[in-house]
Design an enzyme around this catalytic site. Structure first.
Site, PDB file in Angstrom:
ATOM      1  N   LYS A 236      24.884 -12.807  35.798  1.00  0.00           N
ATOM      2  CA  LYS A 236      25.636 -13.626  34.845  1.00  0.00           C
ATOM      3  C   LYS A 236      27.017 -13.044  34.528  1.00  0.00           C
ATOM      4  O   LYS A 236      27.298 -11.869  34.794  1.00  0.00           O
ATOM      5  CB  LYS A 236      24.802 -13.839  33.578  1.00  0.00           C
ATOM      6  CG  LYS A 236      23.666 -14.846  33.849  1.00  0.00           C
ATOM      7  CD  LYS A 236      22.898 -15.242  32.626  1.00  0.00           C
ATOM      8  CE  LYS A 236      21.845 -16.290  33.017  1.00  0.00           C
ATOM      9  NZ  LYS A 236      20.881 -16.554  31.951  1.00  0.00           N
ATOM     10  N   ARG A 270      13.797 -13.126  34.785  1.00  0.00           N
ATOM     11  CA  ARG A 270      14.218 -14.205  35.693  1.00  0.00           C
ATOM     12  C   ARG A 270      15.331 -13.651  36.574  1.00  0.00           C
ATOM     13  O   ARG A 270      16.347 -13.186  36.053  1.00  0.00           O
ATOM     14  CB  ARG A 270      14.690 -15.400  34.858  1.00  0.00           C
ATOM     15  CG  ARG A 270      15.034 -16.631  35.647  1.00  0.00           C
ATOM     16  CD  ARG A 270      15.397 -17.779  34.715  1.00  0.00           C
ATOM     17  NE  ARG A 270      15.707 -18.995  35.462  1.00  0.00           N
ATOM     18  CZ  ARG A 270      16.888 -19.244  36.011  1.00  0.00           C
ATOM     19  NH1 ARG A 270      17.875 -18.387  35.888  1.00  0.00           N
ATOM     20  NH2 ARG A 270      17.091 -20.368  36.682  1.00  0.00           N
TER      21      ARG A 270
END
Ligand code: 9MG
Length: 293
Positions: A236, A270
């Site tokens: 991210k 995740r």
């Protein structure tokens, strides 16, 4: 407390029972592999335009140690446009159908639309990963309760289109915790069983770099809600900001964030890079849980 005991009773949560097997989270961290079948996701967008490629990648993720495969047909990157249900279903259903025949591991469907989730469950998906935490579609909670499947309740400020415009909190940890507590109550009120609820702070969803770091540092405050805790930091933007690296250079930063999350109380990670994350998380699990023989 003796050195050989787990840090708290929250370290031995119940396992997650799904239609296609049980995800063990007692004294080990589960890995949810990310399988986006979108043209525009921030890291893996456009890589799986053919269902066969997506199915092969899912099979490979399970072989590399994924406990769950998370299939998404709409990009949730900041600013991403929403897609129609028809478009989303056209992307995900052939992949779910094929993957269901090829693997035994549970499949989660990353969607906030109850019709899409319901169709995915009909094709063999097992878990609903709702990035809106049951906020966007009023029919979602009842559908999940009726189907009796597990749900991921994720926190997001705003919507994917607006969330990174100017995220603001008084106290990010308290506000995320309060939201999750309130959505757990909402889910329970709609008939979702407590052992089927996973919570997630939504790293990168309506959060600045400092909000994300604060949440990662304060995961124990979220763990006290008593539900399994999922964290998704993989590749991210906040990692890119810290390391000044593009998404395809963020593997090490992602592994560091995964290890930090496990040591702070995460029960599920995740991740795009399943093989590497599995290894890093196995090390973190040994530090967190292993007792001397
Ligand atoms: C779909 N998606 C993208 N990032 C995510 C995250 O951090 N958590 C969950 N549950 N879903 C995510």
């Amino acid at each position: 407390m003796s050195e050989q005991e787990p840090q708290s009773s929250l370290d031995s949560l119940r396992d997650l029972v799904t239609r296609h097997g049980t995800v063990v989270m007692e004294r080990c961290t589960a890995i949810m592999g990310v399988l986006n079948v979108t043209p525009d996701s921030f890291y893996d967008g456009g890589r799986r335009l053919e269902p066969e490629k997506a199915i092969a990648d899912g099979v490979e993720m399970v072989a590399a140690g994924a406990d769950i495969i998370d299939i998404g047909g709409e990009s949730t990157r900041p600013g991403a446009p929403s897609v129609s249900e028809e478009e989303e279903l056209g992307r995900i259903l052939p992949v779910i159908r094929g993957l269901r025949r090829a693997i035994r591991a549970p499949i989660s469907i990353d969607t906030y639309k109850s019709n899409v989730a319901c169709a995915a469950l009909g094709e063999g998906a097992d878990i609903v990963n709702d990035i809106s935490g049951l906020r966007f579609d009023p029919a979602m909670a009842a559908m999940i309760a009726e189907e009796g499947v597990p749900v991921v309740l994720m926190h997001m400020q705003g919507t994917p289109r607006t969330m990174q415009v100017e995220p603001r909190y008084g106290d990010v940890v308290r506000e995320v915790r309060d939201f999750l507590a309130s959505q757990i109550s909402h889910a329970l009120g709609k008939g979702i069983e407590p052992e089927k609820i996973i919570i997630d702070p939504g790293i990168g969803f309506g959060k600045t770099l400092d909000h994300n770091l604060s949440l990662l540092r304060n995961l124990p405050a979220l763990a006290t809600l008593g539900q399994p805790l999922l964290v998704g930091a993989s590749r991210k933007t906040f990692i890119g900001k810290i390391l000044n690296l593009a998404p395809d250079e963020r593997l090490e930063g992602s592994l560091a964030a995964a290890v930090a999350a496990v040591l702070a109380g995460a029960n599920m990670i995740r991740a795009h890079d399943v093989k590497e994350t599995r290894r890093a998380v196995n090390m973190a699990d040994a530090i967190r849980y292993r007792v001397e023989e």
